[in-house]
Structures are given as structure tokens and as C-alpha cells.
Design a protein around this motif. Structure first.
Motif, PDB file in Angstrom:
ATOM      1  N   GLU A  79      56.172  46.295  49.019  1.00 25.75           N
ATOM      2  CA  GLU A  79      54.939  46.551  48.458  1.00 25.75           C
ATOM      3  C   GLU A  79      54.091  45.096  48.053  1.00 25.75           C
ATOM      4  O   GLU A  79      54.886  44.138  48.285  1.00 25.75           O
ATOM      5  N   ARG A 117      55.580  58.260  57.991  1.00 30.28           N
ATOM      6  CA  ARG A 117      56.616  57.362  57.321  1.00 30.28           C
ATOM      7  C   ARG A 117      57.148  56.409  58.206  1.00 30.28           C
ATOM      8  O   ARG A 117      57.792  56.994  59.512  1.00 30.28           O
ATOM      9  N   PHE A 121      54.118  49.390  57.831  1.00 27.07           N
ATOM     10  CA  PHE A 121      53.010  50.389  57.360  1.00 27.07           C
ATOM     11  C   PHE A 121      51.997  49.455  56.717  1.00 27.07           C
ATOM     12  O   PHE A 121      52.048  48.247  56.085  1.00 27.07           O
ATOM     13  N   GLN A 123      48.789  48.939  53.314  1.00 26.29           N
ATOM     14  CA  GLN A 123      48.264  49.528  52.158  1.00 26.29           C
ATOM     15  C   GLN A 123      46.763  48.717  51.850  1.00 26.29           C
ATOM     16  O   GLN A 123      46.944  47.436  52.423  1.00 26.29           O
ATOM     17  N   ASN A 125      45.423  47.589  48.302  1.00 28.48           N
ATOM     18  CA  ASN A 125      46.024  47.586  47.205  1.00 28.48           C
ATOM     19  C   ASN A 125      45.109  46.853  46.118  1.00 28.48           C
ATOM     20  O   ASN A 125      44.653  46.071  46.429  1.00 28.48           O
ATOM     21  N   TYR A 276      57.146  51.414  36.359  1.00 35.65           N
ATOM     22  CA  TYR A 276      56.049  52.184  35.493  1.00 35.65           C
ATOM     23  C   TYR A 276      56.475  52.177  34.227  1.00 35.65           C
ATOM     24  O   TYR A 276      57.542  52.714  33.738  1.00 35.65           O
ATOM     25  N   GLY A 295      50.195  55.158  42.367  1.00 42.36           N
ATOM     26  CA  GLY A 295      49.847  54.103  41.593  1.00 42.36           C
ATOM     27  C   GLY A 295      50.246  54.445  40.282  1.00 42.36           C
ATOM     28  O   GLY A 295      50.975  55.456  40.087  1.00 42.36           O
ATOM     29  N   TYR A 298      52.044  49.407  34.744  1.00 42.04           N
ATOM     30  CA  TYR A 298      53.325  48.638  34.404  1.00 42.04           C
ATOM     31  C   TYR A 298      53.022  47.603  33.415  1.00 42.04           C
ATOM     32  O   TYR A 298      52.667  46.517  33.748  1.00 42.04           O
ATOM     33  N   GLY A 314      47.633  49.896  38.681  1.00 39.91           N
ATOM     34  CA  GLY A 314      47.229  49.546  40.128  1.00 39.91           C
ATOM     35  C   GLY A 314      47.418  50.732  40.875  1.00 39.91           C
ATOM     36  O   GLY A 314      48.009  51.571  40.504  1.00 39.91           O
ATOM     37  N   VAL A 315      46.828  50.611  42.035  1.00 39.39           N
ATOM     38  CA  VAL A 315      47.145  51.675  42.895  1.00 39.39           C
ATOM     39  C   VAL A 315      47.191  51.079  44.411  1.00 39.39           C
ATOM     40  O   VAL A 315      46.501  50.294  44.824  1.00 39.39           O
ATOM     41  N   ALA A 316      47.850  51.625  45.151  1.00 42.07           N
ATOM     42  CA  ALA A 316      48.025  51.259  46.697  1.00 42.07           C
ATOM     43  C   ALA A 316      47.988  52.509  47.559  1.00 42.07           C
ATOM     44  O   ALA A 316      48.460  53.689  47.472  1.00 42.07           O
ATOM     45  N   GLY A 318      47.689  54.250  51.022  1.00 43.99           N
ATOM     46  CA  GLY A 318      48.588  54.056  52.429  1.00 43.99           C
ATOM     47  C   GLY A 318      47.248  54.108  53.685  1.00 43.99           C
ATOM     48  O   GLY A 318      46.937  55.353  53.767  1.00 43.99           O
TER      49      GLY A 318
END
Ligand code: HAM
Length: 432
Positions: A79, A117, A121, A123, A125, A276, A295, A298, A314-316, A318
């Protein structure tokens, strides 16, 4: 004997698929620009300890970890958030706040491959660093909504919770952080009975277990009603009440500013990552059981890496799953049809002229290729059709003597002779 195929969970992207992945990335990058997020690029390989810190047992166990030739314990990033926290704690520690950072790239987790999955992969972000205010949480939710809307999804919702609700209860019961983590991991995997057993065995009171049970049933789409109910359920736990209040403020702000996504509040919602501390969320579509984006807040991670105590969230998104979901919802990329020109020289001696014309067209931003298989004009035209070329330019000796070429509209199957100096203009103008 070598195996001429990709490793399990790894994929090749052929031009058609690569184009879709890049389309989502371009929309995501444009959104970053619109919201003022500066792009950063961090390495794919990092020290194992940085990536493992607070990532949670599930990710830790699935990292591509190895010892490099210098004897260092390293891993491929699973990540982006850990790398960004490292940057903020070190090279960017004196940057003014809030700091808004965007990155996009490939990540690696030894997950069990299945639909949506993969082991490699991508992201897009976004991290917002330095603000503890609900405005920051509202911005990250807005941004999440904005990307899904821009991509054209019709049917989706965002599932929201707050880690402070569960952790508030468990901490007040005197349950140590390590056990809290185990309980949260079990909840994330929906192993609810096991989570309640561990809670009981960790010394929680009967009433705590009863509260947790009720909490796990408290969910629904009537946001403010669910929050009211949650507050009632956790009323004996001061910091859990504060967490519910925080969530209410964030959602009020988001709603009042005009963001209208369907929201599912889940009071007992947990995510696999351990770092988180506040609001957490995932965006979902009915076609998948797994999330498109995830997301949350944190506030303790940056100090763990030696930085000042710094609130952050934050946010990721996909990218792979967004592409798959677009296909399922039959959402097509909003890209304008582009001209595509094939220049066909009639005979060897006109090759140079064809190259010269292709350069000129590209200089006016028109994509142009030169026929290079030595085909006859009619064969070259049928190949151009197959490649969905919009215009063919036939460079023949007679026309060329008068500084002209034949321009053929491939869709309308019409052609005309045009002056070379007007070629770009004629292509952009379309057929007569
Ligand atoms: P995450 O929930 O682990 O969060 O991943 C975010 C998104 O990455 C998922 O919703 C999914 O779309 C995609 N994703 C994760 N694993 C896979 C996989 N094996 N195959 C395909 N797609 C996958 C994070 O990564 C956090 N760093 C998010 C964050 C940013 N929290 C705060 N800031």
C-alpha cells in the motif's frame, strides 16, 4: 523447463485493457489537480519494518518480503500510506500543513487470486496531512464520491464507520491494544462470534459484550437516525460517544455541501489495517462483495515513524476494481473520438514524403502512422479499416506533383484531393 506464462495473480495488460487502466488513472490524477493534491513517486521496494508497522496482521502475512543482496530485510509495497507517512516524518517534515499528496502505481499482496483480487494491483491514492478537523474528513469523502461520479457509475454506496467507537469501548474496558487489534481483525473478516469470544476472554464485562453485540446490529442507510441509535447504545463509553459525534459532524458537513451518495452507516465496521484511529470507509457496488476504495483517518502513524504528532487521513481507489466495475455497470470511458491517420505511399520513392507528412500531422496534434508493410493501396486500406483508422492519406506521384494528396474518410468511404498545406485543417474539418 521455463513456463511461458505470468505468475499466478499477475497479469499482462494488452493495449485495450491498459487503455482502460490508464483512463481511470488519468481521471484520478486530474481530480488530484482539481483538489490541490501534488503528485509524489515513492519506491516499490522499502524496508520491511516500515511497510509492516501498523499495517495489520493480514497485510503483514501477505507481503512479498525478502532479503536483498545487501542483506537488508525488504518488501514490495502492499500500500502507499506507510511510504507517505515515512516521507512526512522525514523529508517533508517542515512542509506547511495541510499537505495534500497524490500517488498512483502498482502494489503487491500475496492475496488468494479471485475475481477483483490480484497479487499485483493498482491504486490511485490521496493523503491529506495535518488537519484533525472534520473538514478534512469531509474533503476525503467528497473526493471519493467525485471520482466515482466522474467515472460515470450509477449504482454505488459508501459504507462508513468510526474506529473510535469500538476502540473507545474496548479501551475503557481495559483491553490492551494488541487484543483490540485481534478483535478488529476478526470483525473485519466478519468472524463476529470469534470477535465476541476474544472480547470476553480479554476480561470485558458482560455489559460490554452486550453493547458490542448491539453495536454490530446497528447499521442502516438513514444516516442520522443510525447515529442517534449508536449514541444510545454506547452511552456508557465516553470516547465512543465522542467518536459518534465526530462522525455526525463529518457527515453533516459532507451532506450540507451537496455531496449526495448513498451512505450505509455500520457502527461495528472495522478495516484490516491497524493504523486507523477515526472515521473509516469503503465504497461499494452491488456487483462486487469487495470494496472499490478504502480509507480513513490515521492520527498516530506519522509519529510512529519519528515525526511530530500529525493528524492525517486518506483514501486509496483500486484502479483494477474500478475498471472491472465499469465493465459490469456498462459505463464507458468518456473520451472524445480521436482522429487516427494512416499515410500510404504509392510506391517506394514516396516513402520519404509519407514520413515527412506524418511528422507534420503529429506536430498539429493529429496521430499519424506510415504504412510500413509494403502493402498495395487496397490492402493498406483494408488494414486501416481493421485498425479503426479515421483517415487515410494516399501519397501518389500525380497529386504530389501539384503539392496535393488524396484524403479518404474511412467511415464515410469518401475521398477527395486536398492541398498538402491544408491537410491538417481538412482532416479536422471532416468530409464534404
Ligand atoms: P485497502 O482497503 O487495503 O486500503 O485498499 C484500498 C483498495 O485497493 C481496495 O478497496 C481495493 O480496491 C484495492 N485493493 C486492495 N487489495 C487488492 C487486491 N489484492 N487486488 C485488487 N485490488 C486491491 C489501503 O490500501 C489504504 N492504504 C487506504 C488508505 C489510504 N487509508 C488511508 N489512506
Amino acid at each position: 523447463m521455463p513456463q511461458f506464462r505470468t505468475l499466478r495473480g499477475m497479469r499482462d495488460f494488452l493495449p485495450k485493457d491498459a487503455k482502460k487502466m490508464r483512463y481511470v488513472e488519468v481521471v484520478a490524477r486530474d481530480l488530484a489537480r482539481l483538489y490541490g493534491y501534488g503528485e509524489i513517486i515513492t519506491p516499490v521496494v522499502e524496508h520491511y519494518d516500515i511497510l509492516a508497522a501498523k499495517s495489520g496482521e493480514e497485510i503483514r502475512e501477505r507481503m512479498y518480503a525478502f532479503t536483498d543482496m545487501g542483506g537488508r530485510r525488504v518488501a514490495l509495497r502492499p500500500e502507499f500510506t506507510a511510504s507517505i507517512a515515512r516521507l512526512v516524518a522525514t523529508k517533508m517534515r517542515h512542509e506547511p500543513k495541510p499537505m495534500k499528496l497524490f500517488c498512483a502505481g502498482s502494489l503487491y499482496r500475496y492475496d488468494e487470486p479471485q475475481h477483483g483480487r490480484f497479487r499485483e494491483f493498482w491504486q490511485a491514492n490521496y493523503e491529506l496531512i495535518g488537519s484533525s478537523k472534520p473538514e478534512a474528513d469531509a474533503e476525503i469523502l467528497t473526493l471519493t464520491y467525485d471520482l466515482i461520479e466522474r467515472l460515470g457509475f450509477r449504482n454505488y454506496w459508501v459504507k462508513i464507520g468510526h474506529v473510535g467507537i469500538l476502540r473507545g469501548i474496548l479501551a475503557q474496558e481495559g483491553i490492551a491494544e494488541e487484543q483490540q487489534n485481534t478483535i478488529m481483525q476478526l470483525l473485519d473478516k466478519k468472524r463476529l462470534d470469534e470477535a465476541l469470544t476474544v472480547t470476553r476472554e480479554s476480561g470485558a464485562s458482560q455489559s460490554c459484550v452486550a453493547t458490542l453485540k448491539k453495536l454490530l446490529e446497528t447499521r442502516g442507510k438513514d444516516v442520522f437516525q443510525v447515529l442517534k441509535e449508536t449514541k444510545r447504545v454506547v452511552e456508557d463509553y465516553e470516547s465512543a460517544v465522542a467518536a459518534v459525534e465526530n462522525l455526525r459532524e463529518i457527515l453533516e458537513l459532507t451532506r450540507e455541501s451537496g455531496v449526495k451518495f448513498e451512505t450505509l452507516i455500520e457502527a461495528g465496521f472495522a478495516r484490516g489495517l491497524e493504523y486507523y484511529t477515526g472515521m473509516i470507509f469503503e465504497s461499494c457496488v452491488p456487483e462486487f462483495e469487495i470494496a472499490l476504495a478504502g480509507g480513513g483517518r490515521y492520527d498516530k502513524l506519522i509519529e510512529l515513524f519519528g515525526g511530530e504528532p500529525t493528524p492525517a487521513l486518506g483514501v486509496a481507489q483500486g484502479i483494477d476494481r474500478l475498471v472491472l466495475a465499469m465493465k459490469k455497470q456498462k459505463v464507458s470511458p468518456k473520451v472524445p473520438e480521436e482522429n487516427k491517420v494512416m499515410i500510404i505511399p504509392v510506391g517506394e520513392e514516396l516513402k520519404t514524403k509519407a514520413f515527412e507528412l506524418s511528422l507534420k500531422l503529429r506536430n498539429t496534434k493529429i496521430p499519424a502512422e506510415v504504412e510500413m508493410m509494403g502493402r498495395t493501396v487496397s490492402k493498406a486500406l483494408s488494414d486501416a479499416d481493421r485498425r479503426r483508422v479515421t483517415h487515410a492519406v494516399i501519397v501518389g506521384p500525380e497529386e504530389l506533383r501539384e503539392e496535393r494528396v488524396v484524403l479518404r474518410d474511412m467511415k464515410k468511404r469518401k475521398q477527395r484531393v486536398v492541398e498538402i498545406q491544408n491537410l491538417s485543417k481538412e482532416i479536422l474539418r471532416g468530409p464534404n
